[in-house]
Write an enzyme that holds these catalytic residues in place. Structure first.
Site, PDB file in Angstrom:
ATOM      1  N   LYS A  42       0.861  -1.172  -0.065  1.00  0.00           N
ATOM      2  CA  LYS A  42      -0.047  -0.033   0.009  1.00  0.00           C
ATOM      3  C   LYS A  42       1.071   1.123   0.057  1.00  0.00           C
ATOM      4  O   LYS A  42       2.010   1.312   0.255  1.00  0.00           O
ATOM      5  CB  LYS A  42      -0.917   0.002   1.141  1.00  0.00           C
ATOM      6  CG  LYS A  42      -0.395   0.047   2.592  1.00  0.00           C
ATOM      7  CD  LYS A  42      -1.276  -0.620   3.563  1.00  0.00           C
ATOM      8  CE  LYS A  42      -0.820  -0.695   5.089  1.00  0.00           C
ATOM      9  NZ  LYS A  42      -0.867   0.786   5.775  1.00  0.00           N
ATOM     10  N   ARG A 139     -10.145   0.778  15.063  1.00  0.00           N
ATOM     11  CA  ARG A 139     -10.255   1.240  13.869  1.00  0.00           C
ATOM     12  C   ARG A 139     -11.279   0.792  12.797  1.00  0.00           C
ATOM     13  O   ARG A 139     -12.430   1.147  13.119  1.00  0.00           O
ATOM     14  CB  ARG A 139      -8.870   1.464  13.079  1.00  0.00           C
ATOM     15  CG  ARG A 139      -8.328   2.225  12.054  1.00  0.00           C
ATOM     16  CD  ARG A 139      -6.905   2.235  11.673  1.00  0.00           C
ATOM     17  NE  ARG A 139      -6.371   0.825  10.883  1.00  0.00           N
ATOM     18  CZ  ARG A 139      -5.159   0.719  10.536  1.00  0.00           C
ATOM     19  NH1 ARG A 139      -4.299   1.885  10.805  1.00  0.00           N
ATOM     20  NH2 ARG A 139      -5.122  -0.285   9.980  1.00  0.00           N
ATOM     21  N   HIS A 171      -6.033  -6.743  13.524  1.00  0.00           N
ATOM     22  CA  HIS A 171      -4.752  -5.959  13.332  1.00  0.00           C
ATOM     23  C   HIS A 171      -4.347  -5.341  14.755  1.00  0.00           C
ATOM     24  O   HIS A 171      -4.985  -5.015  15.693  1.00  0.00           O
ATOM     25  CB  HIS A 171      -5.004  -4.693  12.480  1.00  0.00           C
ATOM     26  CG  HIS A 171      -3.696  -3.999  12.057  1.00  0.00           C
ATOM     27  ND1 HIS A 171      -2.517  -4.684  11.665  1.00  0.00           N
ATOM     28  CD2 HIS A 171      -3.370  -2.619  12.019  1.00  0.00           C
ATOM     29  CE1 HIS A 171      -1.630  -3.521  11.362  1.00  0.00           C
ATOM     30  NE2 HIS A 171      -2.010  -2.414  11.818  1.00  0.00           N
ATOM     31  N   ARG A 227       1.191 -10.351   7.630  1.00  0.00           N
ATOM     32  CA  ARG A 227       1.087  -9.067   6.458  1.00  0.00           C
ATOM     33  C   ARG A 227       2.260  -8.372   6.864  1.00  0.00           C
ATOM     34  O   ARG A 227       2.534  -7.543   7.738  1.00  0.00           O
ATOM     35  CB  ARG A 227       0.005  -8.515   7.095  1.00  0.00           C
ATOM     36  CG  ARG A 227      -1.521  -9.154   7.023  1.00  0.00           C
ATOM     37  CD  ARG A 227      -2.827  -8.521   6.836  1.00  0.00           C
ATOM     38  NE  ARG A 227      -2.737  -7.731   8.246  1.00  0.00           N
ATOM     39  CZ  ARG A 227      -3.422  -8.069   9.382  1.00  0.00           C
ATOM     40  NH1 ARG A 227      -3.742  -9.211   9.385  1.00  0.00           N
ATOM     41  NH2 ARG A 227      -3.316  -7.382  10.444  1.00  0.00           N
ATOM     42  N   TYR A 272      16.782  31.113   2.634  1.00  0.00           N
ATOM     43  CA  TYR A 272      15.555  31.983   3.206  1.00  0.00           C
ATOM     44  C   TYR A 272      15.710  32.207   4.559  1.00  0.00           C
ATOM     45  O   TYR A 272      15.814  31.248   5.330  1.00  0.00           O
ATOM     46  CB  TYR A 272      14.322  31.237   2.991  1.00  0.00           C
ATOM     47  CG  TYR A 272      13.925  31.173   1.496  1.00  0.00           C
ATOM     48  CD1 TYR A 272      13.680  32.203   0.581  1.00  0.00           C
ATOM     49  CD2 TYR A 272      13.685  29.737   0.944  1.00  0.00           C
ATOM     50  CE1 TYR A 272      13.340  31.942  -0.680  1.00  0.00           C
ATOM     51  CE2 TYR A 272      13.187  29.778  -0.424  1.00  0.00           C
ATOM     52  CZ  TYR A 272      13.216  30.907  -1.086  1.00  0.00           C
ATOM     53  OH  TYR A 272      12.972  30.490  -2.580  1.00  0.00           O
ATOM     54  N   CYS A 319      14.988  24.334   1.231  1.00  0.00           N
ATOM     55  CA  CYS A 319      13.861  25.260   0.304  1.00  0.00           C
ATOM     56  C   CYS A 319      13.118  24.087  -0.400  1.00  0.00           C
ATOM     57  O   CYS A 319      13.270  22.732  -0.153  1.00  0.00           O
ATOM     58  CB  CYS A 319      14.868  25.915  -0.872  1.00  0.00           C
ATOM     59  SG  CYS A 319      16.019  27.018  -0.407  1.00  0.00           S
ATOM     60  N   MET A 320      12.281  24.390  -1.229  1.00  0.00           N
ATOM     61  CA  MET A 320      11.451  23.723  -1.887  1.00  0.00           C
ATOM     62  C   MET A 320      12.231  22.578  -2.832  1.00  0.00           C
ATOM     63  O   MET A 320      12.049  21.322  -2.921  1.00  0.00           O
ATOM     64  CB  MET A 320      10.413  24.307  -2.867  1.00  0.00           C
ATOM     65  CG  MET A 320       9.436  23.466  -3.412  1.00  0.00           C
ATOM     66  SD  MET A 320       8.241  24.603  -4.570  1.00  0.00           S
ATOM     67  CE  MET A 320       7.386  25.450  -3.463  1.00  0.00           C
ATOM     68  N   ASP A 321      13.236  22.983  -3.740  1.00  0.00           N
ATOM     69  CA  ASP A 321      13.851  22.146  -4.754  1.00  0.00           C
ATOM     70  C   ASP A 321      15.345  21.932  -4.249  1.00  0.00           C
ATOM     71  O   ASP A 321      15.940  21.181  -4.921  1.00  0.00           O
ATOM     72  CB  ASP A 321      13.745  22.862  -5.899  1.00  0.00           C
ATOM     73  CG  ASP A 321      12.330  23.308  -6.353  1.00  0.00           C
ATOM     74  OD1 ASP A 321      11.713  22.480  -6.064  1.00  0.00           O
ATOM     75  OD2 ASP A 321      12.193  24.466  -6.508  1.00  0.00           O
TER      76      ASP A 321
HETATM   77  C1  LIG Z   1      -4.088  -3.946   8.335  1.00  0.00           C
HETATM   78  C2  LIG Z   1      -2.424  -3.913   8.167  1.00  0.00           C
HETATM   79  N1  LIG Z   1      -1.829  -5.089   8.322  1.00  0.00           N
HETATM   80  C3  LIG Z   1      -0.392  -4.961   8.060  1.00  0.00           C
HETATM   81  C4  LIG Z   1       0.126  -4.035   7.915  1.00  0.00           C
HETATM   82  C5  LIG Z   1       1.756  -3.823   7.918  1.00  0.00           C
HETATM   83  O1  LIG Z   1       2.394  -3.238   8.761  1.00  0.00           O
HETATM   84  P1  LIG Z   1       3.855  -3.216   9.183  1.00  0.00           P
HETATM   85  O2  LIG Z   1       4.324  -2.370   8.205  1.00  0.00           O
HETATM   86  O3  LIG Z   1       4.074  -2.595  10.631  1.00  0.00           O
HETATM   87  O4  LIG Z   1       4.292  -4.626   8.946  1.00  0.00           O
HETATM   88  C6  LIG Z   1      -0.604  -2.714   8.103  1.00  0.00           C
HETATM   89  C7  LIG Z   1       0.301  -1.414   7.923  1.00  0.00           C
HETATM   90  O5  LIG Z   1       0.023  -0.377   8.455  1.00  0.00           O
HETATM   91  C8  LIG Z   1      -1.876  -2.856   8.027  1.00  0.00           C
HETATM   92  O6  LIG Z   1      -2.713  -1.657   8.103  1.00  0.00           O
END
Ligand SMILES: Cc1ncc(COP(=O)(O)O)c(C=O)c1O
Length: 399
Positions: A42, A139, A171, A227, A272, A319-321
């Site tokens: 993600k 959540r 989670h 995960r 700046y 700065c920005m760049d």
């Molecule tokens: C539902 C869920 N599972 C797994 C993960 C992976 O977590 P991590 O990067 O701590 O391994 C995340 C990341 O935030 C998550 O939201």
């Protein structure tokens, strides 16, 4: 072999596919036999590039890819990647049909989405879902609070003919802390439901809960799938997890080159607000990287970079760049003064010296997760394997 010729500024994020593979293998070896592995890609693969990292994770044998929302999953499918994908966050009822047609699994936890699934037109293929339980993260997820709501939701989902309830997950909120009391409490709440599913032989295949922190410290609490997010990118989720259990190598380095060097008069202002004034004869280098690249202005007065293996302070406001560095220590480290074109490393290693993402994140008052996610789209990602560049992704010059 792709060359570094589709961008015209030396700032780039180098992504080591060797490190990525080695981190995935390290987790494969450390978790219990048979535990599946989801690569969390993600947020543009935590800044590393959604499609190239998904492809590499697939090649390294990841069983699942995890994304936050449906559009990310669609992009992966459009790139021709076939590995199962789970959308961990909310999917709208309008997204169900396309998820089913692209074989994308979704997290299910809302009654209205369950109802919407019942209205999907009959089709030979089913929409795969993993039911999400809230065991104490507060959540997303159906509350697993002993009220019976979680089991009622699971049973309702199992009765919807358009759905295949493939998984159930939760989670952990504090798996990266040394004290496992809260993680154990969440695990107990999850286990009550898991045990009921098992004792009634309900056909739900993958029951999973571990993120990187749990994958390192308590893989036995993780269920059927890890995960894996931050650990895959070679970073530990915190200083408190046991770093000796899984050996990780950082995947991303942020690099650039000095584009201008100048020797300044005494009291010459830098950047700046002239928060910094050079002393007589000070040599200052200009780097073509700034806060619009994700090198936050809040690092002003805190950050260092590596040149010739020396740590040099970033001087004056970022700065920005662009930003400026004081060259003194690097000048002293070579036989000739530093010249334009020499490499500067914002995080990563150079000649045995290292600036870690953890260190820069701490200077910013945040966690490494946020630092790597902040890296802007305009920074090209340069993928390497065996020290060779194998792919360059630069959305600014995309064909
Ligand atoms: C539902 C869920 N599972 C797994 C993960 C992976 O977590 P991590 O990067 O701590 O391994 C995340 C990341 O935030 C998550 O939201």
């Amino acid at each position: 072999m792709k060359r570094m010729d589709n961008f015209y500024r030396p700032t780039r994020a180098e992504i080591s596919l060797d490190a990525l593979g080695s981190n995935i293998r390290a987790f494969r070896h450390s978790v219990p036999d048979g535990m599946k592995l989801m690569a969390s890609v993600k947020a543009n693969a935590y800044g590393h590039g959604l499609v190239p990292i998904s492809r590499e994770a697939e090649a390294c044998g990841a069983d699942y890819l995890g994304v936050a929302f449906l559009d990310e999953a669609i992009q992966i499918r459009q790139a021709g990647i076939k590995t199962p994908i789970l959308v961990l966050g909310y999917v709208t009822p309008q997204g169900l049909a396309i998820a089913r047609s692209l074989d994308i699994t979704i997290a299910l936890f809302r009654d209205d989405v369950l109802e919407a699934a019942r209205s999907l037109p009959a089709d030979s293929s089913k929409l795969k879902v993993h039911i999400k339980l809230d065991t104490g993260m507060g959540r997303l997820g159906v509350l697993a609070d002993g009220s019976g709501d979680a089991m009622r939701f699971i049973e309702a989902a199992l009765r919807v003919p358009q759905l295949q309830v493939e998984g159930l997950f939760t989670h952990f909120a504090r798996a990266d802390e040394a004290d496992k009391t809260y993680t154990n409490l969440q695990h107990e709440r999850f286990s009550l439901i898991v045990n009921e599913i098992r004792s009634r032989s309900l056909p739900i295949e993958i029951l999973h809960s571990a993120n990187t922190g749990a994958g390192i410290d308590t893989p036995e609490l993780g269920g059927g799938m890890l995960r894996l997010g931050i650990g895959m990118y070679g970073l530990y989720p915190s200083a408190e997890v046991d770093h000796s259990r899984v050996k990780l190598s950082p995947v991303m380095s942020l690099k650039t080159e000095i584009v201008m060097v100048k020797e300044l008069r005494e009291e010459w202002g830098i950047s700046y607000g002239t928060r910094y004034f050079a002393g007589a004869g000070d040599r200052i280098g200009t780097l073509p990287v700034g806060y619009a690249d994700g090198f936050s202005r809040m690092l002003t007065g805190k950050a260092h970079v590596l040149v010739r293996g020396q740590r040099l302070p970033v001087t004056g406001t970022i700065c920005m760049d662009q930003c400026m560095i004081a060259l003194g220590a690097a000048d002293a480290a070579g036989s000739a003064p530093v010249a334009p074109g020499e490499e500067a490393v914002l995080f990563g290693s150079q000649h045995g010296a290292v600036i870690t993402a953890e260190e820069v994140a701490a200077q910013l008052g945040t966690i490494p997760y946020e630092l790597i996610c902040m890296l802007a789209a305009r920074v090209p990602r340069v993928y390497t394997r065996g020290g060779e560049i194998v792919e360059v992704s630069n959305p600014l010059q995309a064909p």
